[in-house]
Write a protein that holds these residues in place. Structure first.
Motif, PDB file in Angstrom:
ATOM      1  N   LEU A  80      80.313 -19.217 -23.515  1.00 18.30           N
ATOM      2  CA  LEU A  80      80.478 -18.220 -24.590  1.00 18.30           C
ATOM      3  C   LEU A  80      81.185 -16.965 -24.064  1.00 18.30           C
ATOM      4  CD1 LEU A  80      77.049 -18.483 -26.462  1.00 18.30           C
ATOM      5  CD2 LEU A  80      79.275 -19.325 -27.221  1.00 18.30           C
ATOM      6  N   THR A  81      80.869 -16.565 -22.818  1.00 18.86           N
ATOM      7  CA  THR A  81      81.538 -15.412 -22.227  1.00 18.86           C
ATOM      8  C   THR A  81      83.014 -15.700 -22.025  1.00 18.86           C
ATOM      9  OG1 THR A  81      79.497 -14.865 -21.075  1.00 18.86           O
ATOM     10  CG2 THR A  81      81.490 -13.777 -20.306  1.00 18.86           C
ATOM     11  N   TYR A  86      80.547 -13.970 -26.382  1.00 18.43           N
ATOM     12  CA  TYR A  86      79.256 -13.380 -26.027  1.00 18.43           C
ATOM     13  C   TYR A  86      79.191 -11.879 -26.276  1.00 18.43           C
ATOM     14  CZ  TYR A  86      74.669 -13.296 -23.950  1.00 18.43           C
ATOM     15  OH  TYR A  86      73.315 -13.185 -23.781  1.00 18.43           O
ATOM     16  N   ASP A  87      80.264 -11.167 -25.953  1.00 21.02           N
ATOM     17  CA  ASP A  87      80.234  -9.711 -26.137  1.00 21.02           C
ATOM     18  C   ASP A  87      80.151  -9.341 -27.614  1.00 21.02           C
ATOM     19  OD1 ASP A  87      82.848 -10.741 -26.289  1.00 21.02           O
ATOM     20  OD2 ASP A  87      83.745  -8.786 -25.891  1.00 21.02           O
ATOM     21  N   ARG A  88      80.672 -10.237 -28.468  1.00 21.52           N
ATOM     22  CA  ARG A  88      80.570  -9.959 -29.917  1.00 21.52           C
ATOM     23  C   ARG A  88      79.145 -10.166 -30.406  1.00 21.52           C
ATOM     24  NH1 ARG A  88      86.358 -12.299 -32.024  1.00 21.52           N
ATOM     25  NH2 ARG A  88      87.478 -11.312 -30.323  1.00 21.52           N
ATOM     26  N   ILE A  89      78.528 -11.241 -29.896  1.00 24.34           N
ATOM     27  CA  ILE A  89      77.122 -11.466 -30.258  1.00 24.34           C
ATOM     28  C   ILE A  89      76.311 -10.269 -29.787  1.00 24.34           C
ATOM     29  CG2 ILE A  89      75.109 -12.957 -29.883  1.00 24.34           C
ATOM     30  CD1 ILE A  89      77.066 -15.268 -29.309  1.00 24.34           C
ATOM     31  N   ALA A  90      76.632  -9.799 -28.567  1.00 22.95           N
ATOM     32  CA  ALA A  90      75.859  -8.719 -27.958  1.00 22.95           C
ATOM     33  C   ALA A  90      75.971  -7.410 -28.729  1.00 22.95           C
ATOM     34  CB  ALA A  90      76.303  -8.511 -26.525  1.00 22.95           C
ATOM     35  N   GLN A  91      77.160  -7.149 -29.286  1.00 22.98           N
ATOM     36  CA  GLN A  91      77.320  -5.902 -30.050  1.00 22.98           C
ATOM     37  C   GLN A  91      76.367  -5.907 -31.250  1.00 22.98           C
ATOM     38  OE1 GLN A  91      78.921  -3.142 -29.271  1.00 22.98           O
ATOM     39  NE2 GLN A  91      78.322  -2.167 -31.165  1.00 22.98           N
ATOM     40  N   THR A 102      70.404 -15.424 -20.404  1.00 19.18           N
ATOM     41  CA  THR A 102      71.810 -15.526 -20.805  1.00 19.18           C
ATOM     42  C   THR A 102      72.545 -14.205 -20.583  1.00 19.18           C
ATOM     43  OG1 THR A 102      71.072 -15.033 -23.045  1.00 19.18           O
ATOM     44  CG2 THR A 102      71.509 -17.340 -22.552  1.00 19.18           C
ATOM     45  N   GLY A 103      71.838 -13.112 -20.753  1.00 22.24           N
ATOM     46  CA  GLY A 103      72.427 -11.786 -20.534  1.00 22.24           C
ATOM     47  C   GLY A 103      72.762 -11.582 -19.072  1.00 22.24           C
ATOM     48  N   PHE A 104      71.884 -12.074 -18.221  1.00 24.64           N
ATOM     49  CA  PHE A 104      72.123 -12.008 -16.783  1.00 24.64           C
ATOM     50  C   PHE A 104      73.361 -12.832 -16.428  1.00 24.64           C
ATOM     51  CE2 PHE A 104      71.469 -13.708 -12.497  1.00 24.64           C
ATOM     52  CZ  PHE A 104      71.342 -12.533 -11.788  1.00 24.64           C
ATOM     53  N   GLY A 105      73.425 -14.036 -16.997  1.00 28.53           N
ATOM     54  CA  GLY A 105      74.578 -14.908 -16.770  1.00 28.53           C
ATOM     55  C   GLY A 105      75.854 -14.225 -17.226  1.00 28.53           C
ATOM     56  N   ASN A 106      75.793 -13.622 -18.381  1.00 30.42           N
ATOM     57  CA  ASN A 106      76.959 -12.932 -18.937  1.00 30.42           C
ATOM     58  C   ASN A 106      77.431 -11.805 -18.023  1.00 30.42           C
ATOM     59  OD1 ASN A 106      77.352 -10.201 -20.831  1.00 30.42           O
ATOM     60  ND2 ASN A 106      78.758 -11.856 -21.282  1.00 30.42           N
ATOM     61  N   ALA A 107      76.476 -11.052 -17.450  1.00 33.55           N
ATOM     62  CA  ALA A 107      76.826  -9.937 -16.563  1.00 33.55           C
ATOM     63  C   ALA A 107      77.576 -10.436 -15.334  1.00 33.55           C
ATOM     64  CB  ALA A 107      75.565  -9.180 -16.151  1.00 33.55           C
ATOM     65  N   VAL A 108      77.115 -11.574 -14.781  1.00 26.03           N
ATOM     66  CA  VAL A 108      77.759 -12.129 -13.584  1.00 26.03           C
ATOM     67  C   VAL A 108      79.149 -12.668 -13.925  1.00 26.03           C
ATOM     68  CG1 VAL A 108      77.583 -13.890 -11.785  1.00 26.03           C
ATOM     69  CG2 VAL A 108      75.527 -12.731 -12.592  1.00 26.03           C
ATOM     70  N   ILE A 109      79.186 -13.449 -14.998  1.00 23.06           N
ATOM     71  CA  ILE A 109      80.422 -14.158 -15.325  1.00 23.06           C
ATOM     72  C   ILE A 109      81.498 -13.205 -15.824  1.00 23.06           C
ATOM     73  CG2 ILE A 109      81.406 -15.927 -16.833  1.00 23.06           C
ATOM     74  CD1 ILE A 109      78.157 -16.853 -16.575  1.00 23.06           C
ATOM     75  N   SER A 110      81.103 -12.232 -16.647  1.00 24.26           N
ATOM     76  CA  SER A 110      82.112 -11.302 -17.158  1.00 24.26           C
ATOM     77  C   SER A 110      82.757 -10.529 -16.006  1.00 24.26           C
ATOM     78  CB  SER A 110      81.502 -10.343 -18.171  1.00 24.26           C
ATOM     79  OG  SER A 110      80.497  -9.557 -17.579  1.00 24.26           O
TER      80      SER A 110
ATOM     81  N   THR B 150      85.328  -6.425 -19.665  1.00 19.56           N
ATOM     82  CA  THR B 150      85.611  -6.578 -21.099  1.00 19.56           C
ATOM     83  C   THR B 150      84.698  -7.586 -21.788  1.00 19.56           C
ATOM     84  OG1 THR B 150      87.473  -7.835 -20.274  1.00 19.56           O
ATOM     85  CG2 THR B 150      87.973  -5.838 -21.481  1.00 19.56           C
ATOM     86  N   GLU B 151      84.334  -8.638 -21.090  1.00 19.60           N
ATOM     87  CA  GLU B 151      83.508  -9.671 -21.735  1.00 19.60           C
ATOM     88  C   GLU B 151      82.012  -9.404 -21.587  1.00 19.60           C
ATOM     89  OE1 GLU B 151      84.681 -11.675 -23.776  1.00 19.60           O
ATOM     90  OE2 GLU B 151      86.782 -11.358 -23.283  1.00 19.60           O
ATOM     91  N   TYR B 152      81.650  -8.293 -20.952  1.00 18.98           N
ATOM     92  CA  TYR B 152      80.230  -8.002 -20.759  1.00 18.98           C
ATOM     93  C   TYR B 152      79.585  -7.640 -22.094  1.00 18.98           C
ATOM     94  CZ  TYR B 152      75.982  -5.626 -19.276  1.00 18.98           C
ATOM     95  OH  TYR B 152      74.683  -5.240 -19.138  1.00 18.98           O
ATOM     96  N   GLY B 153      78.408  -8.194 -22.307  1.00 18.37           N
ATOM     97  CA  GLY B 153      77.739  -7.973 -23.585  1.00 18.37           C
ATOM     98  C   GLY B 153      76.834  -6.760 -23.582  1.00 18.37           C
ATOM     99  N   GLY B 154      77.423  -5.593 -23.513  1.00 17.91           N
ATOM    100  CA  GLY B 154      76.621  -4.375 -23.636  1.00 17.91           C
ATOM    101  C   GLY B 154      76.839  -3.808 -25.023  1.00 17.91           C
ATOM    102  N   GLN B 155      75.768  -3.444 -25.675  1.00 13.18           N
ATOM    103  CA  GLN B 155      75.923  -2.926 -27.038  1.00 13.18           C
ATOM    104  C   GLN B 155      76.438  -1.495 -26.990  1.00 13.18           C
ATOM    105  OE1 GLN B 155      72.342  -2.372 -29.383  1.00 13.18           O
ATOM    106  NE2 GLN B 155      73.323  -3.400 -31.088  1.00 13.18           N
ATOM    107  N   LYS B 156      77.516  -1.227 -27.708  1.00 10.58           N
ATOM    108  CA  LYS B 156      78.074   0.130 -27.719  1.00 10.58           C
ATOM    109  C   LYS B 156      77.451   0.932 -28.851  1.00 10.58           C
ATOM    110  CE  LYS B 156      82.458  -0.985 -25.616  1.00 10.58           C
ATOM    111  NZ  LYS B 156      83.809  -1.442 -25.904  1.00 10.58           N
ATOM    112  N   PRO B 157      77.171   2.202 -28.600  1.00 13.69           N
ATOM    113  CA  PRO B 157      76.592   3.033 -29.665  1.00 13.69           C
ATOM    114  C   PRO B 157      77.639   3.362 -30.728  1.00 13.69           C
ATOM    115  CG  PRO B 157      77.030   4.352 -27.726  1.00 13.69           C
ATOM    116  CD  PRO B 157      77.336   2.938 -27.349  1.00 13.69           C
ATOM    117  N   PRO B 158      77.217   3.813 -31.897  1.00 17.02           N
ATOM    118  CA  PRO B 158      78.183   4.112 -32.968  1.00 17.02           C
ATOM    119  C   PRO B 158      79.142   5.250 -32.637  1.00 17.02           C
ATOM    120  CG  PRO B 158      75.918   4.537 -33.692  1.00 17.02           C
ATOM    121  CD  PRO B 158      75.829   3.993 -32.324  1.00 17.02           C
ATOM    122  N   THR B 159      78.827   6.006 -31.567  1.00 16.89           N
ATOM    123  CA  THR B 159      79.720   7.109 -31.196  1.00 16.89           C
ATOM    124  C   THR B 159      80.879   6.638 -30.317  1.00 16.89           C
ATOM    125  OG1 THR B 159      78.221   7.522 -29.361  1.00 16.89           O
ATOM    126  CG2 THR B 159      77.996   8.954 -31.279  1.00 16.89           C
TER     127      THR B 159
END
Lengths: 159, 337
Positions: A80-81, A86-91, A102-110, B150-159
């Motif tokens: 997914l990454t 994955y980053d879209r799901i995460a947002q 899965t979040g840990f995996g994403n951090a490594v792979i991204s 870029t592909e890291y899944g961190g949630q960005k705040p609305p700001t």
């Protein structure tokens, strides 16, 4: 912001920050928590399904099915990454997709994907654990501390 | 020439004889896609790294601007460029390709107007006949520099804001036809103690207000002199805050004449949170969309206040606050000068 830091601000800065705070769009904490709860729970449900499948179809029991389950989840999160999903799901999910493995995996792979352009050794190798490194370090360290406390209690407490 | 403390009025009124903008896939789906000279479908631009793609963006904008002007490449004396990447390598590397005598500048997202102000100053003082200025930013390269992978899944705040993939360049000349650069106000570094790198608009707003105030005061003009006043990349929050601040300082601007480039690029359904940011935010909007509107006769006088947050990934990890700057440049076209 800590109150310690606030003290160093001039009155003009404090006044401005007050004004800015009022205009700022707040994080929708309640909505985020609900989303995180649902998506996080859903990821766990997938994990549970995989684990049950391993126990049911393969020669695993409840103790040994843990490792292949985690590996499968990380593999899925890697795909997914890589596909940029994955980053879209995460947002949307926030902590819901960050806290499970899965979040840990994403951090490594991204990080590995990101630094591929700098080569395999200094790029991928050197940066792969840029984000996940602290999770490993403090995870291992806190496990060590807990183990230490447990051992001491057993030794001295006699239970 | 010098008016007041930090405003230049250019008596020779250097002309922007041509300009060009390049955009990425996200910009191609935006509000002002028609105003781009070149749009890329692929974020990689056919390169093997985002940094190289970043460099190509600037090269293409510069080449397209030269092409549109019809001026032989050899006649161009200087290139003033900058960007957000460490050691401004995309600009320097693009200059290696273009091989013009080059001045590299760093003003974070205010680079576009810093370059235009300096360029206009040089051309106005006969330091150059033809001078090219431009800037670029690339979403993935800049995010890699300042934030997470870029592909890291961190949630960005609305700001948070979305870094523009794009580039804008303008060719200045002492004479000719086109919009003219009439004045520039150089910004001071303003720090209001804001320290959240996911809220740049809120940090930069006071810098924009400070420069705007100085500009009106030193040129002794009323804000109504301009048909449009645009800030660079304040985004939703910064825009609202700056309006409120201006009001407090006695400057009332209506929503029609006071706008933000960061809110002009993308449609409402694009997931850019608070708006666009990056060097290319002001560069693409001004050098493309706004100059086109000026040429179409919709706008006669505009003031561009490009805002920049002068932080680095290291400074915010060390809990430093975010110093900000804003440079204002006025562009006028047709009559009145």
């Amino acid at each position: 912001m800590s109150s310690n830091k606030k003290k160093k601000l001039t009155p003009v800065q404090q006044q401005y920050q007050q004004l800015e705070k009022n205009k700022e769009t707040k994080r929708p904490v309640l909505a985020n928590s609900i989303k995180a709860f649902l998506i996080g729970g859903f990821i766990c449900l997938i994990g549970q399904t995989i684990q049950t499948a391993y126990i049911y179809y393969f020669d695993f029991n409840e103790q040994t099915a843990g490792n292949p389950t985690v590996a499968t989840l990380i593999f899925i999160s890697m795909l997914l990454t890589g596909f940029g999903v994955y980053d879209r799901i995460a947002q949307f999910a926030g902590a819901g997709s960050a806290v499970p493995v899965t979040g840990f995996g994403n951090a490594v792979i991204s990080a590995a994907i990101e630094h591929r352009s700098e080569g395999f050794v200094l790029g991928v190798g050197g940066n792969m654990f840029k984000l996940a490194g602290s999770v490993i370090l403090f995870g291992v360290f806190s496990a060590f501390v807990i183990a230490l406390i447990k051992s001491i209690l057993i030794q001295w407490g006699g239970f | 020439m010098l008016r007041g403390h930090r405003t230049w009025e250019f008596e020779n009124k250097p002309v922007i004889i041509s300009s060009a903008t390049v955009g990425g896939p996200f910009e191609a789906n935006g509000k002002i896609a028609d105003d781009f000279d070149l749009l890329h479908e692929d974020l990689w631009l056919g390169q093997d790294s985002y940094e190289k793609a970043h460099q190509v963006l600037l090269e293409q904008a510069c080449e397209r601007a030269i092409e549109k002007s019809g001026v032989p490449k050899d006649n161009i004396q200087f290139l003033i460029a900058g960007d957000l990447i460490n050691q401004i390598t995309p600009s320097s590397f693009a200059s290696r390709t273009l091989s013009f005598p080059y001045l590299g500048i760093f003003g974070a997202c205010s680079t576009s107007m810093e370059g235009l102000a300096l360029g206009a100053f040089i051309v106005n003082g006969h330091g150059a006949k033809y001078l090219l200025t431009g800037t670029a930013s690339h979403n993935a390269a800049v995010e890699k520099q300042f934030r997470y992978p870029t592909e890291y899944g961190g949630q960005k705040p609305p700001t948070a804001q979305w870094t523009v993939t794009g580039s804008g360049a303008a060719l200045l000349c002492g004479e000719g036809m086109g919009p003219r650069v009439t004045s520039a106000t150089i910004g001071r570094v303003i720090d209001m103690g804001m320290s959240d790198p996911f809220n740049m608009g809120g940090a930069m707003a006071p810098a924009a207000v400070d420069t705007l105030e100085a500009h009106f005061k030193e040129r002794q003009i009323d804000p109504s002199y301009y048909d449009l006043i645009v800030t660079g990349d304040l985004g939703k929050i910064g825009h609202d805050v700056s309006k409120e601040l201006l009001k407090k300082h006695g400057i009332e601007l209506s929503e029609e004449i006071y706008q933000d480039c960061g809110l002009m690029l993308y449609t409402d359904d694009q997931p850019v949170l608070s708006g666009a940011s990056g060097c290319a935010s002001s560069a693409t909007v001004v050098y493309g969309h706004l100059l086109n509107r000026m040429k179409a006769g919709e706008l006669k006088r505009i003031l561009v206040v490009a805002t920049g947050a002068l932080l680095s990934p290291i400074t915010f990890q060390q809990n430093e606050t975010i110093p900000c700057i804003a440079h204002a440049v006025s562009i006028e076209y047709g009559g009145g000068y």
